[in-house]
Design a protein around this motif. Structure first.
Motif, PDB file in Angstrom:
ATOM      1  N   ALA A   1       0.815  -1.212   0.000  1.00  0.00           N
ATOM      2  CA  ALA A   1       0.000   0.000   0.000  1.00  0.00           C
ATOM      3  C   ALA A   1       0.849   1.263   0.000  1.00  0.00           C
ATOM      4  O   ALA A   1       0.484   2.272  -0.622  1.00  0.00           O
ATOM      5  N   LEU A   2       1.989   1.234   0.672  1.00  0.00           N
ATOM      6  CA  LEU A   2       2.845   2.422   0.730  1.00  0.00           C
ATOM      7  C   LEU A   2       3.406   2.790  -0.638  1.00  0.00           C
ATOM      8  O   LEU A   2       3.883   3.906  -0.830  1.00  0.00           O
ATOM      9  N   GLY A   3       3.336   1.881  -1.599  1.00  0.00           N
ATOM     10  CA  GLY A   3       3.720   2.225  -2.958  1.00  0.00           C
ATOM     11  C   GLY A   3       2.826   3.282  -3.572  1.00  0.00           C
ATOM     12  O   GLY A   3       3.210   3.949  -4.545  1.00  0.00           O
ATOM     13  N   GLU A   4       1.617   3.442  -3.018  1.00  0.00           N
ATOM     14  CA  GLU A   4       0.677   4.449  -3.515  1.00  0.00           C
ATOM     15  C   GLU A   4       0.870   5.803  -2.835  1.00  0.00           C
ATOM     16  O   GLU A   4       0.157   6.751  -3.159  1.00  0.00           O
ATOM     17  N   VAL A   5       1.808   5.879  -1.908  1.00  0.00           N
ATOM     18  CA  VAL A   5       2.030   7.108  -1.142  1.00  0.00           C
ATOM     19  C   VAL A   5       3.294   7.783  -1.633  1.00  0.00           C
ATOM     20  O   VAL A   5       4.355   7.160  -1.709  1.00  0.00           O
ATOM     21  N   ASP A   6       3.203   9.057  -1.957  1.00  0.00           N
ATOM     22  CA  ASP A   6       4.355   9.815  -2.443  1.00  0.00           C
ATOM     23  C   ASP A   6       4.792  10.814  -1.379  1.00  0.00           C
ATOM     24  O   ASP A   6       4.441  11.989  -1.409  1.00  0.00           O
ATOM     25  N   ARG A   7       5.567  10.319  -0.424  1.00  0.00           N
ATOM     26  CA  ARG A   7       6.057  11.174   0.655  1.00  0.00           C
ATOM     27  C   ARG A   7       7.304  10.530   1.236  1.00  0.00           C
ATOM     28  O   ARG A   7       7.381   9.297   1.385  1.00  0.00           O
ATOM     29  N   PRO A   8       8.301  11.329   1.597  1.00  0.00           N
ATOM     30  CA  PRO A   8       9.585  10.761   2.014  1.00  0.00           C
ATOM     31  C   PRO A   8       9.538   9.984   3.318  1.00  0.00           C
ATOM     32  O   PRO A   8      10.340   9.069   3.520  1.00  0.00           O
ATOM     33  N   ASP A   9       8.610  10.306   4.234  1.00  0.00           N
ATOM     34  CA  ASP A   9       8.606   9.615   5.522  1.00  0.00           C
ATOM     35  C   ASP A   9       8.160   8.156   5.413  1.00  0.00           C
ATOM     36  O   ASP A   9       8.294   7.395   6.371  1.00  0.00           O
ATOM     37  N   LYS A  10       7.657   7.757   4.243  1.00  0.00           N
ATOM     38  CA  LYS A  10       7.287   6.347   4.094  1.00  0.00           C
ATOM     39  C   LYS A  10       8.515   5.443   4.085  1.00  0.00           C
ATOM     40  O   LYS A  10       8.427   4.254   4.400  1.00  0.00           O
ATOM     41  N   LEU A  11       9.679   5.995   3.742  1.00  0.00           N
ATOM     42  CA  LEU A  11      10.888   5.178   3.653  1.00  0.00           C
ATOM     43  C   LEU A  11      11.305   4.630   5.016  1.00  0.00           C
ATOM     44  O   LEU A  11      11.795   3.508   5.111  1.00  0.00           O
ATOM     45  N   LYS A  12      11.090   5.408   6.055  1.00  0.00           N
ATOM     46  CA  LYS A  12      11.400   4.938   7.404  1.00  0.00           C
ATOM     47  C   LYS A  12      10.486   3.764   7.768  1.00  0.00           C
ATOM     48  O   LYS A  12      10.926   2.779   8.367  1.00  0.00           O
ATOM     49  N   VAL A  13       9.209   3.876   7.392  1.00  0.00           N
ATOM     50  CA  VAL A  13       8.265   2.804   7.680  1.00  0.00           C
ATOM     51  C   VAL A  13       8.627   1.554   6.887  1.00  0.00           C
ATOM     52  O   VAL A  13       8.622   0.434   7.414  1.00  0.00           O
ATOM     53  N   LEU A  14       8.950   1.733   5.603  1.00  0.00           N
ATOM     54  CA  LEU A  14       9.325   0.593   4.771  1.00  0.00           C
ATOM     55  C   LEU A  14      10.595  -0.081   5.290  1.00  0.00           C
ATOM     56  O   LEU A  14      10.722  -1.312   5.227  1.00  0.00           O
ATOM     57  N   ALA A  15      11.517   0.713   5.810  1.00  0.00           N
ATOM     58  CA  ALA A  15      12.719   0.126   6.405  1.00  0.00           C
ATOM     59  C   ALA A  15      12.345  -0.750   7.598  1.00  0.00           C
ATOM     60  O   ALA A  15      12.879  -1.850   7.776  1.00  0.00           O
ATOM     61  N   GLY A  16      11.412  -0.284   8.410  1.00  0.00           N
ATOM     62  CA  GLY A  16      10.958  -1.075   9.550  1.00  0.00           C
ATOM     63  C   GLY A  16      10.257  -2.353   9.128  1.00  0.00           C
ATOM     64  O   GLY A  16      10.435  -3.398   9.747  1.00  0.00           O
ATOM     65  N   VAL A  17       9.456  -2.264   8.053  1.00  0.00           N
ATOM     66  CA  VAL A  17       8.783  -3.456   7.545  1.00  0.00           C
ATOM     67  C   VAL A  17       9.816  -4.472   7.067  1.00  0.00           C
ATOM     68  O   VAL A  17       9.731  -5.673   7.362  1.00  0.00           O
ATOM     69  N   ALA A  18      10.796  -3.996   6.309  1.00  0.00           N
ATOM     70  CA  ALA A  18      11.831  -4.893   5.791  1.00  0.00           C
ATOM     71  C   ALA A  18      12.637  -5.534   6.907  1.00  0.00           C
ATOM     72  O   ALA A  18      12.940  -6.736   6.875  1.00  0.00           O
ATOM     73  N   MET A  19      12.987  -4.757   7.914  1.00  0.00           N
ATOM     74  CA  MET A  19      13.775  -5.286   9.025  1.00  0.00           C
ATOM     75  C   MET A  19      12.954  -6.209   9.926  1.00  0.00           C
ATOM     76  O   MET A  19      13.508  -7.013  10.664  1.00  0.00           O
ATOM     77  N   GLY A  20      11.618  -6.097   9.843  1.00  0.00           N
ATOM     78  CA  GLY A  20      10.772  -6.951  10.655  1.00  0.00           C
ATOM     79  C   GLY A  20      10.854  -8.415  10.251  1.00  0.00           C
ATOM     80  O   GLY A  20      10.661  -9.300  11.075  1.00  0.00           O
TER      81      GLY A  20
END
Length: 206
Positions: free
Chosen positions: A104-123
């Motif tokens: 879903a975050l692929g539909e969001v165009d904002r830089p703060d999503k990268l921190k969330v995606l990093a957390g998802v990946a590290m999870g």
């Protein structure tokens, strides 16, 4: 059978009087499956509102949260408030919810999503599908995504090198194909300086 029959009758009837009870079931249903079905029925009725969705994102039951993320995804580009709620879903514990969140975050165009995606990946850095979902959603800013992953690694320092190696290998390939040598060096230098007992394995992968 009873649940499916009730769902079919509700869909066919589209009774406006069913909306309020469905909202109550979505929020406080005794059955997790029932709450999920109520959310999808509200969506089919065109009555699934933002408060119901944001409440479902915070539900204690993972399948309800998963359904909420799936239902939010097509609304994100037109609804910044829902994007705020999705980005605020840090530290998600369920792997299926993390997977849907990454997509879903692929539909969001904002830089703060990268921190969330990093957390998802590290999870769950060893899960191929989660990594694929994350990497499909980072957009062109692979450098900042890599920086966020390394910052999280330095802050938590809990993952073993063998766990991080697949993720770091993916990051290395993306950086190599999309970033200049200067940018790559700026990322690799602090990464190679980490001296934890489990760092050597993932450093070789990167």
């Amino acid at each position: 059978w009873r649940r499916e029959t009730a769902r079919r009758l509700l869909l066919e009837g589209r009774n406006a009087a069913a909306v309020a009870p469905l909202k109550r079931v979505a929020a406080n249903g005794e059955s997790e499956a029932g709450s999920v079905a109520a959310l999808w029925l509200l969506d089919n009725f065109g009555k699934l509102d933002d408060p119901s969705l944001t409440a479902a994102l915070k539900d204690k039951r993972p399948r309800v949260r998963e359904a909420a993320v799936r239902l939010i995804e097509p609304r994100l580009k037109k609804n910044p408030k829902l994007a705020d709620a999705l980005v605020a879903m840090n530290a998600e514990s369920d792997s299926k919810v993390r997977f849907q969140q990454a997509l879903a975050l692929g539909e969001v165009d904002r830089p703060d999503k990268l921190k969330v995606l990093a957390g998802v990946a590290m999870g769950n850095p060893t899960d191929l599908w989660t990594r694929a979902a994350v990497l499909s959603s980072i957009g062109p800013d692979s450098a900042n995504f890599a920086i966020n992953v390394l910052r999280l690694k330095m802050r938590t320092n809990t993952s073993k090198s063998s766990d991080l190696s697949p993720l770091m290998s993916d990051i290395g390939r993306i950086l190599g194909s999309s970033q200049s040598p200067k940018v790559i060096q700026e990322i690799f230098t602090p990464a190679s300086a980490m001296k934890g007992p489990n760092d050597a394995g993932w450093q070789r992968s990167l």
